[in-house]
Design a protein around this motif. Structure first.
Motif, short mmCIF file in Angstrom:
data_model
loop_
_atom_site.label_atom_id
_atom_site.label_comp_id
_atom_site.label_asym_id
_atom_site.label_seq_id
_atom_site.Cartn_x
_atom_site.Cartn_y
_atom_site.Cartn_z
N ALA A 146 0.84 -1.21 0.00
CA ALA A 146 0.00 0.00 0.00
C ALA A 146 0.88 1.26 0.00
O ALA A 146 0.60 2.22 -0.73
CB ALA A 146 -0.92 0.00 1.21
N ALA A 147 1.96 1.23 0.80
CA ALA A 147 2.87 2.39 0.88
C ALA A 147 3.55 2.62 -0.47
O ALA A 147 3.61 3.76 -0.95
CB ALA A 147 3.91 2.15 1.97
N ALA A 148 4.03 1.54 -1.09
CA ALA A 148 4.73 1.68 -2.37
C ALA A 148 3.77 2.15 -3.46
O ALA A 148 4.10 3.03 -4.25
CB ALA A 148 5.37 0.34 -2.75
N GLU A 149 2.56 1.59 -3.48
CA GLU A 149 1.58 1.99 -4.50
C GLU A 149 1.21 3.46 -4.35
O GLU A 149 1.10 4.20 -5.32
CB GLU A 149 0.32 1.11 -4.41
N ARG A 150 1.03 3.87 -3.09
CA ARG A 150 0.68 5.28 -2.81
C ARG A 150 1.83 6.20 -3.25
O ARG A 150 1.59 7.24 -3.84
CB ARG A 150 0.40 5.42 -1.32
N ALA A 151 3.07 5.79 -2.95
CA ALA A 151 4.24 6.60 -3.32
C ALA A 151 4.33 6.73 -4.84
O ALA A 151 4.57 7.83 -5.36
CB ALA A 151 5.50 5.97 -2.75
N VAL A 152 4.10 5.63 -5.55
CA VAL A 152 4.17 5.66 -7.02
C VAL A 152 3.06 6.56 -7.57
O VAL A 152 3.27 7.38 -8.45
CB VAL A 152 4.08 4.23 -7.61
N LYS A 153 1.86 6.41 -7.01
CA LYS A 153 0.72 7.20 -7.48
C LYS A 153 0.97 8.70 -7.29
O LYS A 153 0.68 9.51 -8.17
CB LYS A 153 -0.53 6.77 -6.71
N LEU A 154 1.50 9.07 -6.12
CA LEU A 154 1.72 10.49 -5.82
C LEU A 154 3.10 10.97 -6.28
O LEU A 154 3.45 12.13 -6.05
CB LEU A 154 1.57 10.74 -4.31
N LYS A 155 3.90 10.06 -6.85
CA LYS A 155 5.29 10.36 -7.26
C LYS A 155 6.09 10.92 -6.08
O LYS A 155 6.76 11.95 -6.18
CB LYS A 155 5.31 11.35 -8.44
N ARG A 156 6.03 10.23 -4.98
CA ARG A 156 6.76 10.65 -3.78
C ARG A 156 7.76 9.57 -3.38
O ARG A 156 7.53 8.40 -3.65
CB ARG A 156 5.79 10.82 -2.60
N PRO A 157 8.82 9.95 -2.67
CA PRO A 157 9.73 8.93 -2.13
C PRO A 157 9.07 8.18 -0.97
O PRO A 157 8.14 8.69 -0.34
CB PRO A 157 10.92 9.74 -1.63
N LEU A 189 8.93 0.89 -6.92
CA LEU A 189 9.49 2.23 -6.66
C LEU A 189 10.70 2.48 -7.56
O LEU A 189 10.87 3.57 -8.10
CB LEU A 189 9.92 2.36 -5.20
N LYS A 190 11.53 1.46 -7.70
CA LYS A 190 12.75 1.62 -8.52
C LYS A 190 12.36 1.87 -9.97
O LYS A 190 12.97 2.70 -10.65
CB LYS A 190 13.65 0.39 -8.39
N GLU A 191 11.35 1.13 -10.45
CA GLU A 191 10.92 1.32 -11.83
C GLU A 191 10.32 2.70 -12.04
O GLU A 191 10.44 3.28 -13.12
CB GLU A 191 9.93 0.22 -12.23
N ALA A 192 9.68 3.25 -11.01
CA ALA A 192 9.13 4.61 -11.10
C ALA A 192 10.21 5.66 -10.81
O ALA A 192 9.90 6.85 -10.76
CB ALA A 192 7.96 4.76 -10.14
N ARG A 193 11.42 5.22 -10.60
CA ARG A 193 12.57 6.09 -10.31
C ARG A 193 12.30 6.99 -9.10
O ARG A 193 12.58 8.19 -9.11
CB ARG A 193 12.96 6.92 -11.54
N LEU A 194 11.73 6.38 -8.06
CA LEU A 194 11.47 7.11 -6.82
C LEU A 194 12.40 6.58 -5.73
O LEU A 194 12.61 5.37 -5.64
CB LEU A 194 10.01 6.92 -6.40
N PRO A 195 12.94 7.48 -4.90
CA PRO A 195 13.84 7.02 -3.84
C PRO A 195 13.12 6.16 -2.81
O PRO A 195 11.96 6.42 -2.47
CB PRO A 195 14.32 8.32 -3.18
N TYR A 196 13.85 5.16 -2.34
CA TYR A 196 13.36 4.31 -1.24
C TYR A 196 14.45 4.33 -0.17
O TYR A 196 15.56 3.87 -0.41
CB TYR A 196 13.09 2.90 -1.76
N LEU A 272 17.28 13.21 6.63
CA LEU A 272 16.32 12.67 5.66
C LEU A 272 15.88 13.76 4.69
O LEU A 272 15.78 13.54 3.48
CB LEU A 272 15.10 12.08 6.38
N ILE A 273 15.62 14.95 5.22
CA ILE A 273 15.18 16.06 4.36
C ILE A 273 16.25 16.36 3.31
O ILE A 273 15.96 16.46 2.12
CB ILE A 273 14.87 17.31 5.22
N THR A 274 17.51 16.45 3.76
CA THR A 274 18.61 16.76 2.82
C THR A 274 18.72 15.67 1.75
O THR A 274 18.76 15.96 0.55
CB THR A 274 19.94 16.86 3.60
N ILE A 275 18.73 14.41 2.19
CA ILE A 275 18.89 13.30 1.25
C ILE A 275 17.72 13.25 0.26
O ILE A 275 17.91 13.15 -0.95
CB ILE A 275 19.01 11.95 2.01
N LEU A 276 16.51 13.37 0.80
CA LEU A 276 15.32 13.26 -0.06
C LEU A 276 15.27 14.40 -1.08
O LEU A 276 14.96 14.19 -2.24
CB LEU A 276 14.04 13.29 0.80
#
Ligand SMILES: [Zn+2]
Length: 298
Positions: A146-157, A189-196, A272-276
């Motif tokens: 659910a977390a990964a799907e939500r992150a991909v949907k919102l394009k968030r890390p 997440l990796k395929e959507a090129r989003l940080p994990y 985390l803020i800096t890295i993200l």
């Protein structure tokens, strides 16, 4: 975080408080034995003020300290089939779950939320060691998906805080199946090129270490966290040799190239803020306290 710690957190704590009961005003540090006043301890993010020992931090408290103004929205996690094997040891499995729900005030061993940190939108998931040892069952698997799907949907890390004794044996092979399932979620997440990003907290062991907890683009750990597949006692008994000092602790793993960072809890949010923001190619965060909330009109 002045008004967050002085105003918002006590409010949130008072809503969900178990720990503010009179008999629980003091906590003894398991490391140095110092008696710590609950207010002082929670102001210090559950880190001992005298020896820096990092104590357990519930997902809800962690999110309250992590997200801007302590505000976050929970992400719904689909319910799995309960007790698929009709499992029973000294207690029935559903009774164990109910006892854990009562003790922690949480539904299951993982909490997923979305919100902003340093005005950076993220999805976060945190595992609760107090809930049946944070064990990875079908619900935890569903939570990560659910977390990964939500992150991909919102394009968030996605930022994940792990803490677990391993797979939930009451669910047998269905709990072990969460290892490939969560690995696929990370791959999304990796395929959507989003940080994990994974923050390993004490202790992270077993099947959790063998799947999603070690697949982060950046691997951070809290000081002195035990991170392993099989624990030191099991290894010592198997190989009949004394293990080196600090074996399988965060600092040891950092020295041996298994981690990127070991970060004190008080610095974790800023790191985390800096890295993200770097990974999301956003400009640096504005370093300033948010304005205090307006007083509620009577
Ligand atoms: Zn201490």
């Amino acid at each position: 975080m002045n008004w967050i710690s002085n105003y918002v957190r006590p409010k949130i704590n008072s809503l969900f408080s178990r720990r503010e009961l009179p008999e629980n005003l003091w906590t003894k540090c398991p490391e140095c034995g110092t008696m710590l006043f609950h207010r002082e301890l929670s102001d210090n993010l559950n880190v001992c003020t005298s020896c820096d020992h990092h104590m357990a931090f519930t997902p809800r408290d962690r999110f309250a300290a992590l997200f801007d103004a302590g505000s976050f929205v929970e992400v719904a996690v689909p319910d799995p089939v309960s007790d698929p094997l009709g499992f029973r040891d000294q207690k029935k499995y559903p009774d164990r779950v109910k006892a854990a729900q009562k003790a922690t005030g949480e539904k299951e061993a993982m909490l997923v939320a979305e919100g902003e940190i340093g005005r950076t939108p993220i999805v976060a998931a945190a595992q609760d060691f107090a809930f049946m040892g944070g064990s990875m069952g079908m619900y935890v698997g569903n939570a990560i998906i659910a977390a990964a799907e939500r992150a991909v949907k919102l394009k968030r890390p996605l930022v994940l805080f792990s803490a677990a004794g391993g797979a939930r044996m009451q669910e047998g092979i269905l709990s072990l199946m969460q290892m490939p399932r969560t690995t696929v979620a990370v791959q999304m997440l990796k395929e959507a090129r989003l940080p994990y990003i994974v923050v390993l907290t004490h202790p992270t062991t077993g099947g959790v270490t063998a799947s999603y907890a070690m697949l982060g683009d950046v691997q951070i750990a809290e000081p002195n966290a035990l991170i392993c597949f099989a624990g030191p006692r099991v290894i010592e008994q198997t190989i009949r040799e004394k293990l080196p000092e600090g074996f399988q602790r965060a600092e040891y793993l950092l020295d041996h190239g298994m981690l990127d960072r070991v970060t004190h809890r008080k610095n974790l949010r800023n790191e985390l803020i800096t890295i993200l923001r770097q990974m999301m190619r956003l400009p640096p965060a504005i370093v300033a306290d948010l304005p205090a909330p307006r007083a509620a009109t009577p």
